[in-house]
Design a protein around this motif. Structure first.
Motif, PDB file in Angstrom:
ATOM      1  N   LEU A   1       0.852  -1.183   0.000  1.00 11.54           N
ATOM      2  CA  LEU A   1       0.000   0.000   0.000  1.00 11.54           C
ATOM      3  C   LEU A   1       0.894   1.242   0.000  1.00 11.54           C
ATOM      4  O   LEU A   1       1.909   1.272   0.692  1.00 11.54           O
ATOM      5  N   PRO A   2       0.511   2.238  -0.749  1.00 15.40           N
ATOM      6  CA  PRO A   2       1.308   3.462  -0.707  1.00 15.40           C
ATOM      7  C   PRO A   2       1.173   4.120   0.664  1.00 15.40           C
ATOM      8  O   PRO A   2       0.078   4.286   1.179  1.00 15.40           O
TER       9      PRO A   2
ATOM     10  N   PRO B   1       8.197  12.076   6.653  1.00 18.43           N
ATOM     11  CA  PRO B   1       8.877  13.005   5.735  1.00 18.43           C
ATOM     12  C   PRO B   1       7.929  13.617   4.714  1.00 18.43           C
ATOM     13  O   PRO B   1       8.044  14.797   4.377  1.00 18.43           O
ATOM     14  N   GLY B   2       6.969  12.847   4.252  1.00 20.55           N
ATOM     15  CA  GLY B   2       5.984  13.393   3.315  1.00 20.55           C
ATOM     16  C   GLY B   2       5.105  14.440   3.969  1.00 20.55           C
ATOM     17  O   GLY B   2       4.781  15.466   3.365  1.00 20.55           O
TER      18      GLY B   2
END
Length: 71
Positions: A21-22, A27-28
């Motif tokens: 899964l993404p 960090p994002g």
């Protein structure tokens, strides 16, 4: 001495591979917050610049009107 209890043998399960899964980690999230902050700073800066230009334009317009009346 009593005999050692027999160990239970777990039946081997066939593990189905889980789909990847993404995921958006921290960090994002930090990057997204930095981008939103930059957009906010640009928006506020451009708004202030526009207000300064508009105020200058209004002042020049009023000064031109006063100059016309004086003539």
């Amino acid at each position: 001495m009593p005999p050692a209890p027999a160990r239970r043998v777990r039946p081997v399960r066939s593990r189905l591979p889980r789909p990847e899964l993404p995921r958006a980690g921290w960090p994002g999230a930090v990057t997204a917050l930095a981008a939103l902050g930059a957009v906010l700073v640009l928006l506020v800066g451009l708004s202030g610049l526009w207000n300064s230009v508009a105020r200058d334009w209004q002042f020049r317009s009023a000064a031109a009107g006063v100059t016309d009346v004086v003539r």
